[in-house]
Design an enzyme around this catalytic site. Structure first.
Site, PDB file in Angstrom:
ATOM      1  N   ASP A  54      -9.075  -2.918   0.948  1.00 56.51           N
ATOM      2  CA  ASP A  54     -10.145  -2.252   0.196  1.00 56.51           C
ATOM      3  C   ASP A  54     -11.221  -3.235  -0.243  1.00 56.51           C
ATOM      4  O   ASP A  54     -12.419  -2.991  -0.088  1.00 56.51           O
ATOM      5  CB  ASP A  54      -9.561  -1.543  -1.036  1.00 56.51           C
ATOM      6  CG  ASP A  54      -8.432  -0.602  -0.667  1.00 56.51           C
ATOM      7  OD1 ASP A  54      -8.280  -0.305   0.536  1.00 56.51           O
ATOM      8  OD2 ASP A  54      -7.697  -0.170  -1.569  1.00 56.51           O
ATOM      9  N   SER A  94     -12.137   3.185  -5.521  1.00 58.10           N
ATOM     10  CA  SER A  94     -13.038   2.996  -6.653  1.00 58.10           C
ATOM     11  C   SER A  94     -12.755   1.655  -7.337  1.00 58.10           C
ATOM     12  O   SER A  94     -13.677   0.974  -7.793  1.00 58.10           O
ATOM     13  CB  SER A  94     -12.892   4.144  -7.649  1.00 58.10           C
ATOM     14  OG  SER A  94     -11.544   4.277  -8.028  1.00 58.10           O
ATOM     15  N   SER A  95     -11.485   1.245  -7.382  1.00 58.56           N
ATOM     16  CA  SER A  95     -11.192  -0.001  -8.096  1.00 58.56           C
ATOM     17  C   SER A  95     -11.718  -1.211  -7.327  1.00 58.56           C
ATOM     18  O   SER A  95     -12.259  -2.144  -7.940  1.00 58.56           O
ATOM     19  CB  SER A  95      -9.709  -0.157  -8.427  1.00 58.56           C
ATOM     20  OG  SER A  95      -8.909   0.417  -7.462  1.00 58.56           O
ATOM     21  N   GLU A 111      -2.646   2.648   7.980  1.00 56.93           N
ATOM     22  CA  GLU A 111      -2.297   2.848   6.570  1.00 56.93           C
ATOM     23  C   GLU A 111      -1.005   2.118   6.230  1.00 56.93           C
ATOM     24  O   GLU A 111      -0.017   2.209   6.968  1.00 56.93           O
ATOM     25  CB  GLU A 111      -2.143   4.360   6.315  1.00 56.93           C
ATOM     26  CG  GLU A 111      -2.854   4.864   5.104  1.00 56.93           C
ATOM     27  CD  GLU A 111      -4.375   4.677   5.128  1.00 56.93           C
ATOM     28  OE1 GLU A 111      -4.849   3.657   4.564  1.00 56.93           O
ATOM     29  OE2 GLU A 111      -5.074   5.538   5.674  1.00 56.93           O
TER      30      GLU A 111
HETATM   31  C1  GLA Z   1      -4.352   1.256  -1.010  1.00 58.99           C
HETATM   32  C2  GLA Z   1      -4.259  -0.257  -1.103  1.00 58.99           C
HETATM   33  C3  GLA Z   1      -4.558  -0.904   0.257  1.00 58.99           C
HETATM   34  C4  GLA Z   1      -3.719  -0.305   1.379  1.00 58.99           C
HETATM   35  C5  GLA Z   1      -3.792   1.219   1.337  1.00 58.99           C
HETATM   36  C6  GLA Z   1      -2.858   1.866   2.307  1.00 58.99           C
HETATM   37  O1  GLA Z   1      -5.668   1.627  -0.754  1.00 58.99           O
HETATM   38  O2  GLA Z   1      -5.164  -0.743  -2.063  1.00 58.99           O
HETATM   39  O3  GLA Z   1      -4.356  -2.297   0.185  1.00 58.99           O
HETATM   40  O4  GLA Z   1      -2.402  -0.761   1.323  1.00 58.99           O
HETATM   41  O5  GLA Z   1      -3.510   1.733   0.034  1.00 58.99           O
HETATM   42  O6  GLA Z   1      -3.261   1.651   3.613  1.00 58.99           O
END
Ligand code: GLA
Length: 385
Positions: free
Chosen positions: A172, A127-128, A33
């Site tokens: 994501d 979701s985005s 994360e």
């Molecule tokens: C969000 C961001 C990702 C990542 C996570 C944390 O989802 O869109 O790029 O940084 O937080 O791991």
């Protein structure tokens, strides 16, 4: 309505045209994360919550965007695309993708786009990204162009960074575009190389929504990212080869941590140790060493909560309550943080009972009924027939 045939009929009725259909999934991150923008490692899986997109060309020079979730249709002139700006509205995401594609030199024609999704909003399940990737595939089909998955992900990330104005990393969009059924993915966010890792059939992905919302645009996410980058700048002033925390070590923090703010030092410790944990987690999963998998998730949650201060009371409780329940392999807060969902790896045979018990315990403690889903790792974005 996770049914593209329904979206197809609705699109036909609304726009009087036969659409092509696309789907892009949300994701759950198993571990890693706030490491993506430090060029580190992440280990997400695409899930069976997704955005569906139905698209058909139109001849009047308009872009019509309809969201079944918001029950709203908006029209834009294609000629206005080059000067469009975000307006803090759901249309920013599809328009952002269109704007980036236009910037890449694609001539954008008029089209009607219907969207529907079941990825819970603002809950750390992307979701985005699902919305961006579904839109990108749909629009590319109309302009008869295509990109390999990794490039598609990069374009969608740029839509979010440059148009929507959120400073997210690549994770994501990458997993939404490139996920594989029944697999998690160890992604190296430096060169976008990845390794797919089968999720053993006896392991269930139980996603528990605290129902506390976070937002990546504005707020805590950019603050954390700036703290991480400030820590990196201190290390780089001594070791110029370190341009991202991916290249830094715990020793660097011992040597130069005193030159950082207290916050930056803690955030950097999270990111540096999280990278190590993510690689170790992938190896443990491959070996089937579930004790180690669980131990690393617990350590990751503590680091996310205490060093990164990216958790909250509800998410900490959701992780804590899970520890008592039969079948748990490991639990941690997933996604951007400050609320949202926890990911629980649970023995498949006990997953239903686990989900019920966790929901009851959490509701008992907070008076909030959480949504708890037993999810499956799914394929990445694709056309539907
Ligand atoms: C969000 C961001 C990702 C990542 C996570 C944390 O989802 O869109 O790029 O940084 O937080 O791991």
């Amino acid at each position: 309505m996770h049914n593209h045939q329904v979206l197809k009929s609705m699109h036909r009725a609304r726009f009087n045209a036969e659409p092509a259909l696309f789907v892009a999934p949300g994701r759950v991150n198993l571990i890693g994360e706030h490491t993506d923008y430090a060029e580190g490692f992440v280990m997400p899986a695409a899930i069976d919550f997704a955005t569906l997109a139905a698209i058909s060309p139109r001849a009047d020079g308009k872009i019509a965007l309809y969201s079944e979730n918001y029950g709203e249709e908006r029209h834009f002139d294609v000629s206005a695309v080059p000067t469009m700006k975000a307006s803090k509205h759901w249309t920013d995401y599809p328009l952002g993708v269109v704007s980036i594609l236009a910037g890449e030199g694609h001539a954008i024609p008029g089209f009607s786009l219907s969207l529907w999704g079941d990825v819970p909003l603002g809950s750390g399940l992307s979701s985005s990204a699902a919305l961006e990737v579904a839109t990108a595939l749909a629009v590319l089909s109309v302009i008869k162009a295509s990109y390999p998955g990794p490039q598609l992900a990069r374009l969608c990330q740029r839509a979010e960074n440059e148009f929507v104005g959120s400073s997210c990393g690549i994770m994501d969009q990458f997993i939404s575009a490139n996920g594989k059924k029944d697999h998690a993915m160890l992604l190296d966010c430096r060169d976008l190389s990845f390794k797919l890792a089968p999720i053993p059939p006896h392991v269930a992905l139980v996603i528990a929504n605290t129902m506390v919302k976070h937002s990546v645009v504005g707020g805590d996410y950019p603050t954390r990212r700036a703290e991480v980058e400030a820590a990196c700048a201190v290390i780089a002033s001594h070791r110029p080869g370190v341009s991202f925390l991916r290249d830094a070590t715990v020793d660097d923090l011992e040597q130069w941590g005193s030159e950082m703010s207290h916050e930056s030092l803690k955030r950097a410790r999270h990111v540096i140790t999280e990278n190590l944990r993510t690689v170790a987690f992938a190896a443990a999963l491959e070996k089937g060493d579930m004790n180690e998998v669980g131990r690393l998730m617990a350590e990751a949650h503590t680091s996310y909560s205490q060093d990164f201060e990216g958790s909250c009371m509800e998410a900490d409780a959701m992780v804590e309550l899970a520890q008592e329940l039969p079948g748990l392999i490991g639990a941690r807060l997933t996604g951007g943080g400050f609320g949202g969902c926890t990911i629980n790896l649970v023995e498949q045979s006990q997953a239903k009972a686990f989900a019920q018990a966790l929901g009851a315990l959490y509701a008992g403690q907070f008076g909030i009924v959480p949504q708890i889903h037993i999810c499956h790792a799914s394929d990445g974005a694709r056309a539907l027939s």
